[in-house]
Design an enzyme around this catalytic site. Sequence first.
Site, PDB file in Angstrom:
ATOM      1  N   LYS A  35       0.834  -1.201   0.000  1.00 34.32           N
ATOM      2  CA  LYS A  35       0.000   0.000   0.000  1.00 34.32           C
ATOM      3  C   LYS A  35       0.869   1.251   0.000  1.00 34.32           C
ATOM      4  CE  LYS A  35      -3.871   1.952   2.724  1.00 34.32           C
ATOM      5  NZ  LYS A  35      -4.761   1.657   3.874  1.00 34.32           N
ATOM      6  N   SER A 112      -9.389   1.524   2.947  1.00 34.12           N
ATOM      7  CA  SER A 112      -8.542   2.272   2.050  1.00 34.12           C
ATOM      8  C   SER A 112      -7.456   1.433   1.382  1.00 34.12           C
ATOM      9  CB  SER A 112      -7.882   3.421   2.824  1.00 34.12           C
ATOM     10  OG  SER A 112      -7.061   2.915   3.863  1.00 34.12           O
ATOM     11  N   SER A 136      -9.871  -0.986   7.117  1.00 35.43           N
ATOM     12  CA  SER A 136      -9.318  -0.851   5.767  1.00 35.43           C
ATOM     13  C   SER A 136      -8.571  -2.055   5.242  1.00 35.43           C
ATOM     14  CB  SER A 136      -8.411   0.380   5.694  1.00 35.43           C
ATOM     15  OG  SER A 136      -9.180   1.559   5.812  1.00 35.43           O
TER      16      SER A 136
END
Length: 388
Positions: A35, A112, A136
Amino acid sequence: MLIDKDPVHAFVPYGAVPVAGATTGPLAGLRLAVKDIFAVAGYRTGCGCPTKLATSDIAVTTAPAVERLLGAGARFVGKTHTDELAWSLYGMNAHFGTPVNSAAPDRIPGGSSSGSAAAVAADLADIAVGTDTGGSVRAPASFCGLWGIRPSHGRVPLDGCMELAASFDTAGVFARNAATFERVVAVMMGDDADDRPEEPRWLTPTDMLARLGDAQRAVYDAHFGGLDARPVAVYPAGGADALYEAFRILQSCDAKRAVVPFIDASAMPLPAGLDERVAFARRMTPEDEAAGNAVRDPFAAAMDDLLGHDGVLLAPVVHDAPFRLDAGRAVFDGFRHYAIKLLAVAGMARLPQVVFPAGTVDGAPFGLSVIGPRGSDRWLTRLAARQF
């Protein structure tokens, strides 16, 4: 990125910079996606935000959480998209687009950690690193039909990772199958500090289940109905609404310290949704934070007492399958509020939660989970992989 094609728009299109790592180890041969809120040597860290990207230096060191996986033989293949500043649950970025959920291409991937989940679901990576503050990792895992974990708070170091809400932020991982998931969790989490029994005390959180519809409950019963589980209630006085409101306040107080100063200093534009969360955070006061902690602290203590050394909650992850990309405004506005009333249980109590694929609702993935005692991450993962 270090892959030739990205048909699901999972990866940030950075120039390909090889990242050093071991060639042998327990994760040798596994492709790793990260990420884009973690530092990776040779890359900028954009955090899903054009303003952050423009002001980011190229990292000269890699975040320790990522180094653990590289040192175990995983091969880095790229950094993945995220919601702007990692502050959303849907995986839709107004600047960089929405990664495709390969398990349900007409649905949101969840955020996210959207790019990380999308990369694993599309078999562009075998494992991926994400973060979980309010859900997330757990929501994208449920939405994309993956294994995922929110670890015990503080279990994995967050040096070299963008801070959103320090008292909730965690680093987790995704995988497509249980065997690979066990391997990556073993490396990421290390050994549990305490031994735990072979058989847990299964617990059914009846007040969490009351938030499911009939189709969702059918998936739950198909997986957990045969277990000898004791019914329990987990929500504090005031129920799910009280827990959610305390979570919302405390996350916002943390974000006011960590993220809002950058937003204000840069005068960056705020897309719909994020503007409301930022405005709410700006209004937070020390009195609000004290009120939130007055809910969190006794709730966490009560959950520790309930789970003890061997208790495991058989828990829903979120209330529904991922919604369609073309859903109406009411769905966009309301879904996260319902979802976080379930997700906040582990987050507010600082507990590990393992998510696994369980079935489908309305043609899209619907995951389930187990929540265990604080510090039981490896044990909880082994239980889930063995049982489900």
